[in-house]
Design a protein around this motif. Structure first.
Motif, PDB file in Angstrom:
ATOM      1  N   ALA A   5       0.983  -1.203  -0.066  1.00 28.97           N
ATOM      2  CA  ALA A   5       0.040  -0.069   0.213  1.00 28.97           C
ATOM      3  C   ALA A   5       0.889   1.235  -0.125  1.00 28.97           C
ATOM      4  CB  ALA A   5      -0.929  -0.144   1.313  1.00 28.97           C
ATOM      5  N   ILE A   6       2.021   1.379   0.675  1.00 33.13           N
ATOM      6  CA  ILE A   6       2.739   2.454   0.791  1.00 33.13           C
ATOM      7  C   ILE A   6       3.468   2.712  -0.611  1.00 33.13           C
ATOM      8  CG2 ILE A   6       5.103   3.157   1.594  1.00 33.13           C
ATOM      9  CD1 ILE A   6       4.329   1.994   4.207  1.00 33.13           C
ATOM     10  N   ASN A   7       3.936   1.535  -0.940  1.00 33.39           N
ATOM     11  CA  ASN A   7       4.456   1.534  -2.660  1.00 33.39           C
ATOM     12  C   ASN A   7       3.387   2.335  -3.472  1.00 33.39           C
ATOM     13  OD1 ASN A   7       6.677   0.824  -1.579  1.00 33.39           O
ATOM     14  ND2 ASN A   7       6.330  -1.373  -2.423  1.00 33.39           N
ATOM     15  N   LEU A   8       2.036   1.897  -3.501  1.00 34.90           N
ATOM     16  CA  LEU A   8       1.155   2.281  -4.408  1.00 34.90           C
ATOM     17  C   LEU A   8       0.485   3.846  -3.976  1.00 34.90           C
ATOM     18  CD1 LEU A   8      -1.166  -1.090  -4.333  1.00 34.90           C
ATOM     19  CD2 LEU A   8       0.197   0.228  -6.471  1.00 34.90           C
ATOM     20  N   PHE A   9       0.514   4.027  -2.704  1.00 33.79           N
ATOM     21  CA  PHE A   9       0.266   5.558  -2.298  1.00 33.79           C
ATOM     22  C   PHE A   9       1.323   6.455  -2.752  1.00 33.79           C
ATOM     23  CE2 PHE A   9      -2.187   3.629   1.708  1.00 33.79           C
ATOM     24  CZ  PHE A   9      -3.113   3.343   0.744  1.00 33.79           C
ATOM     25  N   ALA A  10       2.535   6.158  -2.845  1.00 34.15           N
ATOM     26  CA  ALA A  10       3.501   7.005  -3.190  1.00 34.15           C
ATOM     27  C   ALA A  10       3.464   6.951  -4.772  1.00 34.15           C
ATOM     28  CB  ALA A  10       4.862   6.503  -2.909  1.00 34.15           C
ATOM     29  N   SER A  11       3.456   6.292  -5.483  1.00 31.46           N
ATOM     30  CA  SER A  11       3.509   6.097  -6.768  1.00 31.46           C
ATOM     31  C   SER A  11       2.192   6.721  -7.672  1.00 31.46           C
ATOM     32  CB  SER A  11       3.829   4.943  -7.598  1.00 31.46           C
ATOM     33  OG  SER A  11       2.778   3.950  -7.240  1.00 31.46           O
ATOM     34  N   ARG A  12       1.192   6.576  -7.111  1.00 32.76           N
ATOM     35  CA  ARG A  12      -0.192   7.052  -7.598  1.00 32.76           C
ATOM     36  C   ARG A  12      -1.137   7.863  -6.989  1.00 32.76           C
ATOM     37  NH1 ARG A  12      -2.237   1.039  -9.165  1.00 32.76           N
ATOM     38  NH2 ARG A  12      -4.242   2.275  -9.122  1.00 32.76           N
ATOM     39  N   GLY A  13      -0.582   8.099  -5.614  1.00 27.66           N
ATOM     40  CA  GLY A  13      -1.624   9.021  -4.911  1.00 27.66           C
ATOM     41  C   GLY A  13      -2.605   8.139  -4.089  1.00 27.66           C
ATOM     42  N   PHE A  14      -3.017   8.506  -2.853  1.00 27.08           N
ATOM     43  CA  PHE A  14      -4.140   7.834  -1.961  1.00 27.08           C
ATOM     44  C   PHE A  14      -5.305   7.625  -2.752  1.00 27.08           C
ATOM     45  CE2 PHE A  14      -7.461   7.928   1.097  1.00 27.08           C
ATOM     46  CZ  PHE A  14      -7.359   6.779   1.646  1.00 27.08           C
ATOM     47  N   ARG A  15      -5.796   8.669  -3.338  1.00 26.24           N
ATOM     48  CA  ARG A  15      -7.082   8.853  -3.897  1.00 26.24           C
ATOM     49  C   ARG A  15      -7.343   7.850  -4.902  1.00 26.24           C
ATOM     50  NH1 ARG A  15     -11.676  12.150  -3.898  1.00 26.24           N
ATOM     51  NH2 ARG A  15     -12.900  12.332  -5.689  1.00 26.24           N
ATOM     52  N   ASP A  16      -6.141   7.481  -5.963  1.00 24.24           N
ATOM     53  CA  ASP A  16      -6.326   6.938  -6.812  1.00 24.24           C
ATOM     54  C   ASP A  16      -6.167   5.341  -6.985  1.00 24.24           C
ATOM     55  OD1 ASP A  16      -6.960   8.843  -8.540  1.00 24.24           O
ATOM     56  OD2 ASP A  16      -4.999   9.500  -8.998  1.00 24.24           O
TER      57      ASP A  16
END
Length: 403
Positions: free
Chosen positions: A233-244
């Motif tokens: 989740a941290i990796n995804l939030f960092a690369s794409r943003g929490f909302r997306d």
């Protein structure tokens, strides 16, 4: 869509509500932009509603829409206005003379302090601005860096390109640091203390640049499902943003069904807050380890710097998520996290004031925020400077001539 500064509209009486005619304030557009900048800075782009901004200004939503057709148009205008304000401050500084560097740092500090309620806008620019609007902001940022670097090299002609760029970036980060916190100090003291700390970086003895290490083995991934979910989740939030990012995205990255994610976290926000507390706990642990290994304030400060730099450089995604997505946490979590951040800064400031007996705890807090901002900003540069170079700059900010 590229947003340009709007043309003025008639200031004659307008109807904001049925049956009510009132004179529109001459500066209504500016009031809207100012309120929006503070709202976007505090809560982030997606968390802000236009109705909230209209209420803060004291107008109806239809009245706001007469100035801005949608939220993005207002967001783009707020970032553009902040960039134009900084550019004006820089352009007011003469481009010759030995005082140019100090004058630039004073101008950046003054602008940062004046706009500290709006400074969070810069955290959102690259993710949400469309290319043409982003270019307006980036042009000012590049202009600022080049002017500071050129003025620094006039005072230190021996600086090579790598050192000049790094020192200029650190100086600018120090000068901009008042936007990252709400510590209290009179403006006249801030515009002396912070430029002095930034200018003091000019003669730092930097370790030589090193070539980035070749990609290697990053160790084993965690086996526990909860840790796998949090890591992905941290990796995804960092690369794409929490909302997306969706729960399904996180589940797919963790090789789990969505129900498997919900067994460990009740919501996406809960995952985000767990990431925030992970970052906070690591910082707290780093401070404790540094203090346990020290016998003097000087050793404690150097130990805290070394561990904090290592932590930040090795977990840039985690730190980035904390910096950019805090607005999506619940109000209760934000309050608790900010309280812990204040405790952390107070710990640092206490040891700095003990080492520098002529420095008040209030001034020490501002220097701690400046040093932490430098670590965060420099760790995001590409290529990332070596930890030793970042440590040397942040140590000078905190220790001054005691380093």
């Amino acid at each position: 869509m590229t947003v340009r500064p709007g043309t003025s509209t008639s200031e004659t009486s307008q109807t904001d509500a049925p049956g009510t005619r009132q004179r529109r304030p001459a500066d209504r557009r500016r009031l809207i932009v100012d309120a929006a900048a503070k709202a976007f800075s505090d809560g982030g782009y997606h968390a802000v509603r236009l109705d909230d901004i209209a209420e803060a200004v004291g107008i109806s939503a239809p009245a706001l829409y007469r100035h801005f057709p949608n939220k993005y148009a207002l967001f783009a205008e707020t970032t553009s206005a902040l960039a134009r304000s900084l550019r004006s401050a820089l352009d007011a500084v003469d481009t010759d003379g030995d005082d140019e560097l100090r004058a630039l740092l004073v101008a950046i500090t003054a602008a940062s302090f004046q706009n500290r309620r709006k400074g969070g806008l810069y955290r959102w620019e690259s993710r949400y601005l469309e290319p043409a609007d982003l270019a307006i902001v980036r042009d000012v940022v590049v202009h600022q860096h080049r002017r500071v670097r050129a003025a620094a090299r006039r005072l230190r002609p021996d600086l090579g390109d790598a050192d000049a760029n790094l020192i200029a970036a650190a100086m600018t980060s120090v000068a901009a640091s008042p936007t990252t916190h709400r510590a209290s100090l009179p403006a006249r003291e801030v515009t002396t203390l912070i430029p002095d700390a930034a200018l003091n970086l000019l003669d730092v003895d930097l370790p030589g640049p090193v070539q980035p290490a070749a990609p290697g083995v990053h160790g084993l991934a965690p086996a526990a499902k909860r840790e796998i979910i949090l890591t992905e989740a941290i990796n995804l939030f960092a690369s794409r943003g929490f909302r997306d990012v969706t729960i399904e995205d996180i589940a797919h990255a963790a090789d789990l069904p969505a129900s498997g994610v919900y067994r460990h976290f009740p919501s996406k926000v809960a995952i985000l807050e767990a990431a925030f507390w992970r970052a906070t706990d690591r910082v707290t642990s780093a401070i404790s380890d540094a203090l346990a290994a020290s016998t003097t304030p000087h050793e404690a400060i150097l130990g805290m710097i070394r561990r904090y730099v290592q932590l930040t450089c090795s977990t840039t995604d985690l730190i980035s998520v904390y910096e950019t997505e805090i607005g999506h946490a619940t109000p209760e979590a934000r309050a608790a996290l900010r309280n812990q951040q204040r405790i952390t800064v107070e710990e640092w400031a206490t040891w700095v004031s003990r080492e520098r007996e002529n420095l008040s705890i209030t001034h020490a807090r501002f220097l701690v925020h400046a040093a932490l901002n430098v670590v965060t900003d420099l760790s995001r540069l590409q290529p990332q400077p070596s930890p030793e170079r970042i440590e040397a700059l942040s140590a000078r900010i905190l220790l001054g001539g005691n380093g």
